[in-house]
Design a protein around this motif. Sequence first.
Motif, PDB file in Angstrom:
ATOM      1  N   GLY A 142       0.821  -1.143  -0.243  1.00  0.00           N
ATOM      2  CA  GLY A 142       0.207   0.031  -0.113  1.00  0.00           C
ATOM      3  C   GLY A 142       0.809   1.128   0.162  1.00  0.00           C
ATOM      4  N   PHE A 143       2.233   0.541  -0.097  1.00  0.00           N
ATOM      5  CA  PHE A 143       2.974   2.287   0.033  1.00  0.00           C
ATOM      6  C   PHE A 143       3.890   2.120  -1.116  1.00  0.00           C
ATOM      7  CE2 PHE A 143       2.217   2.395   4.549  1.00  0.00           C
ATOM      8  CZ  PHE A 143       2.452   4.172   4.821  1.00  0.00           C
ATOM      9  N   ASP A 144       4.003   3.401  -1.508  1.00  0.00           N
ATOM     10  CA  ASP A 144       4.927   3.665  -3.072  1.00  0.00           C
ATOM     11  C   ASP A 144       5.812   4.147  -2.470  1.00  0.00           C
ATOM     12  OD1 ASP A 144       5.362   3.131  -5.561  1.00  0.00           O
ATOM     13  OD2 ASP A 144       3.019   3.917  -5.772  1.00  0.00           O
ATOM     14  N   VAL A 145       7.161   4.362  -3.056  1.00  0.00           N
ATOM     15  CA  VAL A 145       8.068   5.333  -3.432  1.00  0.00           C
ATOM     16  C   VAL A 145       8.292   6.020  -4.139  1.00  0.00           C
ATOM     17  CG1 VAL A 145       9.362   4.511  -2.196  1.00  0.00           C
ATOM     18  CG2 VAL A 145       9.870   3.907  -3.888  1.00  0.00           C
ATOM     19  N   ILE A 146       9.202   7.682  -4.140  1.00  0.00           N
ATOM     20  CA  ILE A 146       9.935   8.668  -6.115  1.00  0.00           C
ATOM     21  C   ILE A 146      10.987   8.452  -5.182  1.00  0.00           C
ATOM     22  CG2 ILE A 146       8.423  10.227  -4.618  1.00  0.00           C
ATOM     23  CD1 ILE A 146       8.093  10.685  -7.631  1.00  0.00           C
ATOM     24  N   THR A 147      11.423   8.326  -6.223  1.00  0.00           N
ATOM     25  CA  THR A 147      13.358   9.633  -5.123  1.00  0.00           C
ATOM     26  C   THR A 147      13.115  10.735  -5.803  1.00  0.00           C
ATOM     27  OG1 THR A 147      14.194   7.818  -7.195  1.00  0.00           O
ATOM     28  CG2 THR A 147      15.600   9.814  -6.475  1.00  0.00           C
ATOM     29  N   ILE A 148      13.336  11.547  -4.674  1.00  0.00           N
ATOM     30  CA  ILE A 148      13.123  13.696  -4.326  1.00  0.00           C
ATOM     31  C   ILE A 148      14.715  13.180  -4.790  1.00  0.00           C
ATOM     32  CG2 ILE A 148      11.905  13.457  -3.074  1.00  0.00           C
ATOM     33  CD1 ILE A 148      13.575  13.838  -0.410  1.00  0.00           C
ATOM     34  N   GLU A 149      16.395  12.492  -5.134  1.00  0.00           N
ATOM     35  CA  GLU A 149      17.125  13.308  -5.021  1.00  0.00           C
ATOM     36  C   GLU A 149      18.659  12.307  -5.271  1.00  0.00           C
ATOM     37  OE1 GLU A 149      20.688  13.152  -3.113  1.00  0.00           O
ATOM     38  OE2 GLU A 149      19.654  11.949  -1.778  1.00  0.00           O
ATOM     39  N   PHE A 150      19.416  11.821  -5.501  1.00  0.00           N
ATOM     40  CA  PHE A 150      20.681  11.035  -5.454  1.00  0.00           C
ATOM     41  C   PHE A 150      21.284  11.838  -6.468  1.00  0.00           C
ATOM     42  CE2 PHE A 150      19.306  11.284 -10.073  1.00  0.00           C
ATOM     43  CZ  PHE A 150      20.674  10.456 -10.439  1.00  0.00           C
ATOM     44  N   LYS A 151      22.726  10.846  -5.853  1.00  0.00           N
ATOM     45  CA  LYS A 151      24.252  11.018  -6.132  1.00  0.00           C
ATOM     46  C   LYS A 151      24.745  10.102  -7.071  1.00  0.00           C
ATOM     47  CE  LYS A 151      28.855  12.227  -4.418  1.00  0.00           C
ATOM     48  NZ  LYS A 151      29.702  12.330  -5.661  1.00  0.00           N
ATOM     49  N   LEU A 152      26.312  10.481  -8.560  1.00  0.00           N
ATOM     50  CA  LEU A 152      26.161   9.180  -8.825  1.00  0.00           C
ATOM     51  C   LEU A 152      27.780   9.397  -8.812  1.00  0.00           C
ATOM     52  CD1 LEU A 152      25.420   6.529  -9.671  1.00  0.00           C
ATOM     53  CD2 LEU A 152      24.881   7.542 -11.390  1.00  0.00           C
TER      54      LEU A 152
END
Lengths: 155, 155, 155, 155
Positions: free
Chosen positions: C89-99
């Motif tokens: 019932g939960f979902d996620v979304i990337t708010i930031e990243f570093k590579l």
Amino acid sequence: MGRIGVIKKKQRVALAPARRRMLRERMAGVPFPNLLGMKMVKLVPGEARISMSGVSKLHQYQKIVHGGAISSLADTAATFAALASVPDGFDVITIEFKLNFLAPFAKGKAIATGRIVHLGRRTCVSEVSIRKPGSGETIAVGLFTMLCFQAAPSR
Amino acid sequence: MGRIGVIKKKQRVALAPARRRMLRERMAGVPFPNLLGMKMVKLVPGEARISMSGVSKLHQYQKIVHGGAISSLADTAATFAALASVPDGFDVITIEFKLNFLAPFAKGKAIATGRIVHLGRRTCVSEVSIRKPGSGETIAVGLFTMLCFQAAPSR
Amino acid sequence: MGRIGVIKKKQRVALAPARRRMLRERMAGVPFPNLLGMKMVKLVPGEARISMSGVSKLHQYQKIVHGGAISSLADTAATFAALASVPDGFDVITIEFKLNFLAPFAKGKAIATGRIVHLGRRTCVSEVSIRKPGSGETIAVGLFTMLCFQAAPSR
Amino acid sequence: MGRIGVIKKKQRVALAPARRRMLRERMAGVPFPNLLGMKMVKLVPGEARISMSGVSKLHQYQKIVHGGAISSLADTAATFAALASVPDGFDVITIEFKLNFLAPFAKGKAIATGRIVHLGRRTCVSEVSIRKPGSGETIAVGLFTMLCFQAAPSR
């Protein structure tokens, strides 16, 4: 920043006792890490471990250690992990980093472990994790990019 | 970290004099920024400006200000820019940031400017640049992500 | 983005077969990862492994895989590691990243492994490493921050 | 990656018409940016502007453009801003970046603007912002670090 130089594969040797001693003395003599109470716990090629206590002078207004103090600890661990990995005569400087704060750190001890994940000809990448020694709870994780360069000869 | 709350559009109001005073007092009373000699220069909704001097106690072994001290200045500017932008009763905490170091900072003054580039319901993003006041030379630039939450009522 | 919700400790359960099947189907049906030829290799709570081949349509002008394609692979691994870890019932979304890019990737296969290093009430942090399967050479390492939220009920 | 070289101050000249033409042709001929439908909108020393449309093949399962496609656009803008700023005979490669996603991008056009904030002897730092042309809404902001090196002579 000294002369530019590149690190050759064959130069990636073990950490000589003289260099290790020099790095431990350097750590002990640097003003800012001293101001924050950092202590070197471990130094081997590819890894450095630094401790810092959550004393009140390092706090921000929520009575937890300021993110900047945690960043300082992380940067120091990343830098010494790199210094313990580059050939003698080379120096490093952090050009950028990213840090994620995972849990508040208010008191007790924090141990930062910096590990080299890449040692190229001109750059070095360290990953850092900061943990509370007992619980193993992770306070922060980060990635640091460092530039490697030939140190100016001491006069 | 207090109760969870979301910021509604209509709550994004100007910085009330009482809140500005509270924030200035908070800045003045926080141990770690004080230890590093930070001073608030400007505080308006969406922007905070903080100064710090390149004194020797902030140095690392290359006799320039430690990256951790520069990070501390940047984090403080990012945080107060956010605190000056969220509605009264809300607080913020840095969950992650990235900083690029562009020029060494050895002495004189550095001014960090934090600016809000995004104020969402639960997160806030600040960009920070640190400059030398005279030359305008940029010492560092960074991006900070903060979590916004309803502050616990003071008792 | 759906209703806001927080993840309670007791909700951090194992990956139910139905949810795993749903996630594998989601991965198979998403346009962009398909366009790039990504395939799910492993999916367990806290970890996702995704493969991608270094075909020429993913190249930039130096005839190596474009950093954006590598970032896409990394983001997908980070996201599915999180989706396999949050409650149903939960979902996620990337708010930031570093590579960080460590080695060029021109041809053959790359395997991205996303691992959850923090699952909080509202955010989730994944670390990702991308390796060449044979040599074990690391192509890239990264840190991703994701926001967790209650998914809108399907209609 | 070609021979190592450093950029001298006097080499930081304007973008010669021949180099600009070469860069525009390079952009037009690169497989991956073409696959994603990127188009160069502007190219001047220190700045590049690239557009991309929010077509469905770039979507992830929430029917918005995949973070990896947005990262690809950002990386391309950062890279061409750098290529338009280094002296003739020099090339660049992204060694790391960080990106914050601020608003979903589902359809219409996105314009990425890469701007050089630092051009050193061996590294270059670009900041990127991605906006929707009409509303001015910001989709993402990022910071990119690139290594500059002397390109191998073409044969």
